[in-house]
Write a protein that holds these residues in place. Structure first.
Motif, PDB file in Angstrom:
ATOM      1  N   ARG A 163       2.600   9.062  -5.740  1.00 28.84           N
ATOM      2  CA  ARG A 163       3.148  10.390  -5.440  1.00 28.84           C
ATOM      3  C   ARG A 163       4.161  10.801  -6.509  1.00 28.84           C
ATOM      4  N   ALA A 164       4.952   9.787  -6.940  1.00 28.80           N
ATOM      5  CA  ALA A 164       6.040  10.104  -7.877  1.00 28.80           C
ATOM      6  C   ALA A 164       5.550  10.236  -9.325  1.00 28.80           C
ATOM      7  N   VAL A 165       4.435   9.578  -9.631  1.00 30.32           N
ATOM      8  CA  VAL A 165       3.960   9.600 -11.025  1.00 30.32           C
ATOM      9  C   VAL A 165       3.607  11.044 -11.414  1.00 30.32           C
ATOM     10  N   PRO A 166       4.219  11.547 -12.500  1.00 30.79           N
ATOM     11  CA  PRO A 166       3.940  12.937 -12.855  1.00 30.79           C
ATOM     12  C   PRO A 166       2.586  13.116 -13.546  1.00 30.79           C
ATOM     13  N   ILE A 167       1.952  11.979 -13.846  1.00 34.72           N
ATOM     14  CA  ILE A 167       0.656  12.068 -14.539  1.00 34.72           C
ATOM     15  C   ILE A 167      -0.456  12.140 -13.495  1.00 34.72           C
ATOM     16  N   PRO A 168      -1.389  13.058 -13.632  1.00 37.93           N
ATOM     17  CA  PRO A 168      -2.505  13.092 -12.703  1.00 37.93           C
ATOM     18  C   PRO A 168      -3.208  11.731 -12.679  1.00 37.93           C
ATOM     19  N   ARG A 224     -16.150   5.601  -4.554  1.00 35.17           N
ATOM     20  CA  ARG A 224     -15.358   6.484  -3.699  1.00 35.17           C
ATOM     21  C   ARG A 224     -13.964   6.628  -4.279  1.00 35.17           C
ATOM     22  N   ILE A 225     -13.434   7.819  -4.222  1.00 33.12           N
ATOM     23  CA  ILE A 225     -12.078   8.014  -4.727  1.00 33.12           C
ATOM     24  C   ILE A 225     -11.110   7.660  -3.606  1.00 33.12           C
ATOM     25  N   THR A 226     -10.219   6.694  -3.889  1.00 34.41           N
ATOM     26  CA  THR A 226      -9.327   6.207  -2.841  1.00 34.41           C
ATOM     27  C   THR A 226      -7.895   6.651  -3.061  1.00 34.41           C
ATOM     28  N   ALA A 227      -7.594   7.203  -4.205  1.00 32.62           N
ATOM     29  CA  ALA A 227      -6.240   7.743  -4.420  1.00 32.62           C
ATOM     30  C   ALA A 227      -6.376   8.978  -5.304  1.00 32.62           C
ATOM     31  N   TRP A 228      -5.555   9.986  -5.004  1.00 35.59           N
ATOM     32  CA  TRP A 228      -5.623  11.284  -5.689  1.00 35.59           C
ATOM     33  C   TRP A 228      -4.230  11.859  -5.548  1.00 35.59           C
ATOM     34  N   ASN A 229      -3.396  11.691  -6.588  1.00 34.03           N
ATOM     35  CA  ASN A 229      -1.971  11.960  -6.374  1.00 34.03           C
ATOM     36  C   ASN A 229      -1.643  13.455  -6.492  1.00 34.03           C
ATOM     37  N   PRO A 230      -0.414  13.843  -6.080  1.00 30.25           N
ATOM     38  CA  PRO A 230      -0.065  15.270  -6.104  1.00 30.25           C
ATOM     39  C   PRO A 230      -0.179  15.892  -7.495  1.00 30.25           C
ATOM     40  N   ALA A 231       0.140  15.079  -8.546  1.00 29.97           N
ATOM     41  CA  ALA A 231       0.014  15.631  -9.905  1.00 29.97           C
ATOM     42  C   ALA A 231      -1.441  16.009 -10.166  1.00 29.97           C
ATOM     43  N   MET A 232      -2.336  15.196  -9.601  1.00 29.92           N
ATOM     44  CA  MET A 232      -3.759  15.476  -9.749  1.00 29.92           C
ATOM     45  C   MET A 232      -4.129  16.745  -8.985  1.00 29.92           C
ATOM     46  N   GLU A 233      -3.543  16.878  -7.783  1.00 31.96           N
ATOM     47  CA  GLU A 233      -3.806  18.089  -6.994  1.00 31.96           C
ATOM     48  C   GLU A 233      -3.360  19.316  -7.776  1.00 31.96           C
ATOM     49  N   ALA A 234      -2.160  19.204  -8.384  1.00 30.29           N
ATOM     50  CA  ALA A 234      -1.610  20.347  -9.109  1.00 30.29           C
ATOM     51  C   ALA A 234      -2.485  20.678 -10.318  1.00 30.29           C
ATOM     52  N   ARG A 235      -2.971  19.635 -10.977  1.00 27.08           N
ATOM     53  CA  ARG A 235      -3.749  19.847 -12.207  1.00 27.08           C
ATOM     54  C   ARG A 235      -5.113  20.473 -11.916  1.00 27.08           C
ATOM     55  N   HIS A 263       0.844  -1.193   0.000  1.00 30.18           N
ATOM     56  CA  HIS A 263       0.000   0.000   0.000  1.00 30.18           C
ATOM     57  C   HIS A 263       0.887   1.255   0.000  1.00 30.18           C
ATOM     58  N   HIS A 264       1.934   1.185   0.852  1.00 32.35           N
ATOM     59  CA  HIS A 264       2.844   2.330   0.922  1.00 32.35           C
ATOM     60  C   HIS A 264       3.583   2.535  -0.389  1.00 32.35           C
ATOM     61  N   GLU A 265       4.030   1.388  -0.936  1.00 31.68           N
ATOM     62  CA  GLU A 265       4.737   1.489  -2.221  1.00 31.68           C
ATOM     63  C   GLU A 265       3.831   2.132  -3.266  1.00 31.68           C
ATOM     64  N   LYS A 325     -11.692  -4.272  -7.537  1.00 31.67           N
ATOM     65  CA  LYS A 325     -11.540  -3.382  -6.400  1.00 31.67           C
ATOM     66  C   LYS A 325     -11.863  -1.938  -6.799  1.00 31.67           C
ATOM     67  N   GLY A 326     -11.621  -1.667  -8.061  1.00 32.73           N
ATOM     68  CA  GLY A 326     -11.882  -0.302  -8.515  1.00 32.73           C
ATOM     69  C   GLY A 326     -11.243  -0.079  -9.870  1.00 32.73           C
ATOM     70  N   VAL A 327     -11.059   1.185 -10.179  1.00 28.79           N
ATOM     71  CA  VAL A 327     -10.504   1.554 -11.486  1.00 28.79           C
ATOM     72  C   VAL A 327      -9.453   2.625 -11.266  1.00 28.79           C
ATOM     73  N   ILE A 328      -8.309   2.475 -11.942  1.00 26.03           N
ATOM     74  CA  ILE A 328      -7.279   3.515 -11.857  1.00 26.03           C
ATOM     75  C   ILE A 328      -7.338   4.334 -13.146  1.00 26.03           C
ATOM     76  N   GLU A 329      -7.308   5.632 -12.971  1.00 21.53           N
ATOM     77  CA  GLU A 329      -7.446   6.514 -14.143  1.00 21.53           C
ATOM     78  C   GLU A 329      -6.267   7.446 -14.247  1.00 21.53           C
ATOM     79  N   PHE A 330      -5.701   7.535 -15.423  1.00 19.59           N
ATOM     80  CA  PHE A 330      -4.617   8.480 -15.687  1.00 19.59           C
ATOM     81  C   PHE A 330      -5.163   9.583 -16.586  1.00 19.59           C
ATOM     82  N   ILE A 331      -4.898  10.804 -16.183  1.00 21.23           N
ATOM     83  CA  ILE A 331      -5.473  11.950 -16.901  1.00 21.23           C
ATOM     84  C   ILE A 331      -4.359  12.708 -17.615  1.00 21.23           C
ATOM     85  N   THR A 332      -4.571  13.081 -18.867  1.00 16.94           N
ATOM     86  CA  THR A 332      -3.575  13.892 -19.584  1.00 16.94           C
ATOM     87  C   THR A 332      -4.266  15.105 -20.205  1.00 16.94           C
TER      88      THR A 332
END
Ligand code: ADP
Length: 663
Positions: A170-175, A184-195, A162-164, A279-286
Motif C-alpha cells: 500500500r505504501a510503495v509509491p511504485i505501481p 492470478r493476480i494476488t496483489a494490486w497496490n493503490p499506486a497501480m490503481e492510480a496508474r 501477509h498484513h505487513e 509462489k509467483g512473481v512480483i512486478e514493479f512498473i515505472t
C-alpha cells in the motif's frame, strides 16, 4: 466466524487454542460459546498461552462449556501431535480462505479437523476437533493442545506477514502487482490503481488476466509469465526484454491507459513460499515515457553537437591535466588516432615542436587569467601536415575539474592570400610611385635646367673672358668654380632624391623621422615646378615638431601624392591666385601635417569613397585613383590616420596624423 458448521456437527468436542491478550478473550469466548451451542457440541474448552518469560509458558484454560468434568483425562496420545511440516502450501491456502482442513487419521492418531477462527477479519485462533472425546485431559491432551497453539502461532505470524506485506504494498509509491503461478493476480497496490485506473477488486483473484490487464491491448504474455515459462518468441513483442536467473526487466508500450499511451518499464522477480516453492512473481512498473523522451532528446542533441563539432571544419579538443576528454573528428583525422583517444600525448604530437613551448605558455596563462581566452598561431607537426593554425583556448569548469577548451582553425590559405595581397600592394605602391614620377618628369627637367643654365652662363662667361684675354684673379676664378660646384651639388641632390623616391625602401624599416624633413625633401623635387606654374606655395613648418616613428620614403610618398593632387586641382581650376600650403604641428602626443589648396574642393559624388582604390575623376594617363588609397593605408600602417575636408577657401585640405613616440 468463517467456520462452516455442517462437517463439525458430529464431533464430540472442541478444544480452542488461542493466542490472545486478556482484553481480547471475551468477544471470542462469546463467539465460541455461541458456536458450540449452535452445533450442539457437548463440551468445549478454550485455552490461552501465558508466557512466564521469553521461552517458558503454560496453558491457561479461561473458558469452558458446559461441564467442568472436561478436565478429567483426555486419552490423547503423544503421536497425535500435529507436525507443522504436515501442512503443505495448499493447506495454508485453504486455511487462509477460511476452509476447514482435515488431517486424515495417521499412526493411531484420530482424524483431526482444523478450523481457523477469525474475528474482525483477523485470525485469532485455531479450533481443533478430533474423533475422540476430548474429555480426557491427560498429558497427551496437553501436547495436542500445544501443537494446536504452535499452529496458531505460526498462522498468526504468517497472517502478520501477509498484513505487513499488504501495508508495504500500500505504501510503495511504485505501481506493483503480484501474480501467482496460476496467472492470478494476488496483489494490486493503490499506486497501480492510480496508474491504471483499475481498482484492485476488479483484478484480484479474478482468474487469469494474462491478456486482460490494462497494459495489454493485444495478445501478449505478461513479463511474469515469460519468467515462469520462458518463450524467446514472445519476448520479442517487448521493446526491451532481459531475463536474468531471478529477475526480468523490460520495456513495453501501453497505448490505452486512461491518461494516454505510456512507455512502461518493469522489473520482476520471483517470490517463494516458506517451503521455497515458487509462489509467483512480483512486478514493479515505472512510467518511462518522459525518461525515454529525455533520453531520445539527449541522444538527438548529442548527435547534433557531434555533427556540429565534427563538421565545423575546425579542430576542437577538451582536455584536463592528465587526459584528453574530447576531440572531434577533425583532430582525430589529423592525428590519425581513434576519436575516443584520451592520451594527453596526442596534444604534443599535434603541435610543431618549435611552437610547442609558446602554445604551452599560452595554456598556462589561462590559469593566471581564467576569464581571458588566449589567441595564438601555431604550426602542426610535420606528421600532421605542417599547416598553419590560429588557436583559441579558454578555461572552463567541466565535470568539476579545470578543463581547457582548445579550438583551432586552419589559416594556411589565409596566410598565403595575405602574402599575395602584400606583394600586390607593394606592386601598387611601386606603380603609384612611377605615376608620380611620370607627372614629376616635366618638373624635373625644370629642376635640372636651372642649375644647368647657371653652369652654362658661368662657363660661357669664363670662355668669353679667356677669348677676350680678360685677366681673372685666383679668387674670382675660385668663386666661379664654386658656383659651378654648388649647381652640380644641387643637381645631384635633386637626382638623389628622385632616385630614392623611385626605388622606395623595400625593407620598410622604421626610423625616427622628422615630418618637416619629408616635406622639404618633396619640395626640393617639385617646389620650383609649382612656382613655375604660378602656384603660390606657403610652408608653415613647426620648428619644435617631435620626431615620429616612420619610414621617410613612405612619408614622402604621401606628401608627394597630396601635393601632386593639389597641383592638378589648382591647374584645373579657374583661380587667378592659386594657393597651396603645407603646415605641420603637434598636439596631445600627435604630430599633424596638412596640405591645403584653394582649388575646387572634393566633388560631393566621390567624397564618400575618396580613399577607395581606383576612385578618380582624372583622365586616363592623368590619374590612377590609387594615390589617396595608398596614402591612407601608409598612414594606417604607421598607426596614424588621414582625413580631408573642404576648407574656407573652397579648396581641399588633407590632414595626416601620426602618434609621437613616447620615450
Ligand atoms: P588620382 O589622383 O590618380 O585620381 P587619388 O586617389 O590621388 O587618385 O585621388 C582621387 C580623386 O580625388 C581625384 O581624382 C580627385 O578627383 C580627387 N582629389 C584628390 N585631391 C584633390 C584636391 N586637392 N582637390 C580636389 N580634388 C582632389
Amino acid at each position: 466466524m468463517n467456520v462452516d458448521p455442517s462437517p463439525l456437527s458430529h464431533l464430540p468436542g472442541i478444544v480452542a487454542a488461542l493466542n490472545l491478550g486478556p482484553g481480547e478473550r471475551k468477544p471470542l469466548v462469546k463467539a465460541l460459546e455461541g458456536m458450540a451451542l449452535a452445533l450442539n457440541i457437548p463440551a468445549a474448552s478454550v485455552y490461552a498461552r501465558q508466557y512466564r518469560d521469553q521461552e517458558c509458558f503454560e496453558l491457561i484454560e479461561f473458558a469452558h462449556w458446559p461441564v467442568r468434568s472436561l478436565a478429567a483425562g483426555s486419552g490423547v496420545q503423544e503421536s497425535w501431535v500435529i507436525g507443522l511440516n504436515e501442512l503443505g502450501a495448499r493447506d495454508w491456502v485453504r486455511l487462509d480462505t477460511g476452509e476447514l482442513l482435515v488431517l486424515p487419521e495417521e499412526s493411531g492418531r484420530p482424524e483431526v479437523r482444523l478450523a481457523p477462527v477469525r474475528l474482525d477479519e483477523d485470525l485469532f485462533g485455531l479450533l481443533a476437533f478430533w474423533g475422540r472425546s476430548p474429555m480426557d485431559r491427560g498429558p497427551d491432551f496437553q501436547q495436542f493442545l500445544e501443537s494446536c497453539l504452535d499452529l496458531l502461532e505460526l498462522w498468526i505470524s504468517r497472517e502478520n506477514m501477509h498484513h505487513e506485506m499488504q501495508d508495504i504494498l500500500r505504501a510503495v509509491p511504485i505501481p506493483t502487482m503480484i501474480e501467482d503461478t496460476k496467472g492470478r493476480i494476488t496483489a494490486w497496490n493503490p499506486a497501480m490503481e492510480a496508474r491504471t485506473g483499475w481498482k484492485a477488486e476488479r483484478i484480484l483473484f479474478k482468474g487469469n488476466y494474462i491478456h486482460a490487464v490494462p497494459f495489454y491491448y493485444e495478445r501478449r504474455p505478461m513479463a511474469s509469465d515469460l519468467m515462469m515459462y520462458p518463450d524467446p518468441e514472445w519476448e520479442s513483442v517487448y521493446v526491451e526484454f532481459q531475463r536474468h536467473s531471478q529477475t526480468t526487466s523490460g520495456m513495453s508500450l501501453c497505448p490505452n491507459l486512461p491518461g494516454g499511451p505510456i512507455y512502461f518499464s518493469f522489473d520482476a522477480s520471483f517470490c517463494y513460499d516458506i517451503n521455497h516453492r515458487l509462489k509467483g512473481v512480483i512486478e514493479f512498473i515505472t512510467d518511462v515515457t518522459e525518461e525515454r523522451e529525455v533520453r531520445r532528446e539527449l541522444r538527438r542533441s548529442e548527435s547534433l553537437y557531434r555533427t556540429v563539432t565534427d563538421f565545423a571544419g575546425v579542430g576542437i579538443i577538451l582536455f584536463s591535466f592528465s587526459k584528453i576528454i574530447y576531440m572531434n573528428k577533425y583532430v582525430a583525422e589529423l592525428l590519425k588516432v581513434p576519436a575516443g583517444s584520451s592520451d594527453i600525448q596526442n596534444l604534443q604530437n599535434l603541435i610543431h615542436p618549435e611552437d610547442y613551448p609558446e602554445v604551452l605558455s599560452q595554456f598556462e596563462s589561462l590559469f593566471q587569467a581564467p576569464y581571458n581566452p588566449a589567441q595564438f598561431e601555431f604550426r602542426a607537426c610535420p606528421d600532421c601536415g605542417s599547416r598553419h593554425y590560429r588557436g583559441f583556448a579558454g578555461l572552463l569548469d567541466f565535470d568539476e575539474q579545470a578543463t581547457i577548451h582548445f579550438i583551432f582553425d586552419d589559416i594556411t590559405l589565409q596566410k598565403e592570400l595575405a602574402e599575395k595581397a602584400r606583394l600586390h600592394e607593394l606592386r601598387l605602391y611601386h606603380e603609384d610611385r612611377l605615376t608620380s614620377l611620370g607627372i614629376m618628369a616635366a618638373g624635373i627637367a625644370h629642376e635640372l635646367n636651372q642649375p644647368l643654365n647657371t653652369i652654362r652662363v658661368v662657363n660661357d662667361g669664363l670662355k668669353y673672358g679667356m677669348e677676350q684675354n680678360w685677366s681673372l684673379s685666383e679668387t674670382e676664378l675660385l668663386e666661379e668654380l664654386d658656383m659651378i660646384s654648388r649647381q652640380v651639388q644641387r643637381m645631384s641632390k635633386v637626382i638623389q632624391n628622385i632616385r630614392d623616391f623611385a626605388r622606395g625602401d623595400q625593407a620598410q624599416t622604421l626610423h625616427e623621422v622628422d615630418i618637416n624633413q619629408a616635406v622639404e625633401n618633396v619640395f626640393s623635387m617639385i617646389g620650383r615646378q609649382l612656382e613655375a606654374r604660378g602656384i603660390n606655395v606657403h610652408l608653415n613648418l613647426d620648428p619644435n615638431l617631435p620626431r615620429i616613428k616612420a619610414n621617410l620614403h613612405r612619408l614622402e610618398q604621401v606628401i608627394m601624392n597630396l601635393l601632386v593632387n593639389a597641383r592638378q586641382a589648382l591647374q584645373g581650376s579657374a583661380r587667378t591666385k592659386k594657393k597651396l600650403w603645407v603646415c605641420t604641428g603637434h598636439q596631445d602626443g600627435v604630430a599633424v601635417f596638412e596640405v591645403g589648396d584653394n582649388a575646387t574642393g572634393i566633388p560631393a559624388e566621390i567624397a564618400g569613397n575618396i580613399f577607395d582604390p581606383f576612385v578618380t575623376t582624372k583622365e586616363v594617363g592623368q590619374g590612377t585613383g590609387l594615390g589617396l588609397s595608398i596614402s591612407k593605408s601608409i598612414m594606417t600602417e604607421l598607426k596614424g590616420d588621414m582625413t580631408f575636408f573642404n576648407n574656407h577657401l573652397n579648396g581641399a585640405t588633407f590632414r595626416g596624423t601620426l602618434p609621437v613616440r613616447q620615450k
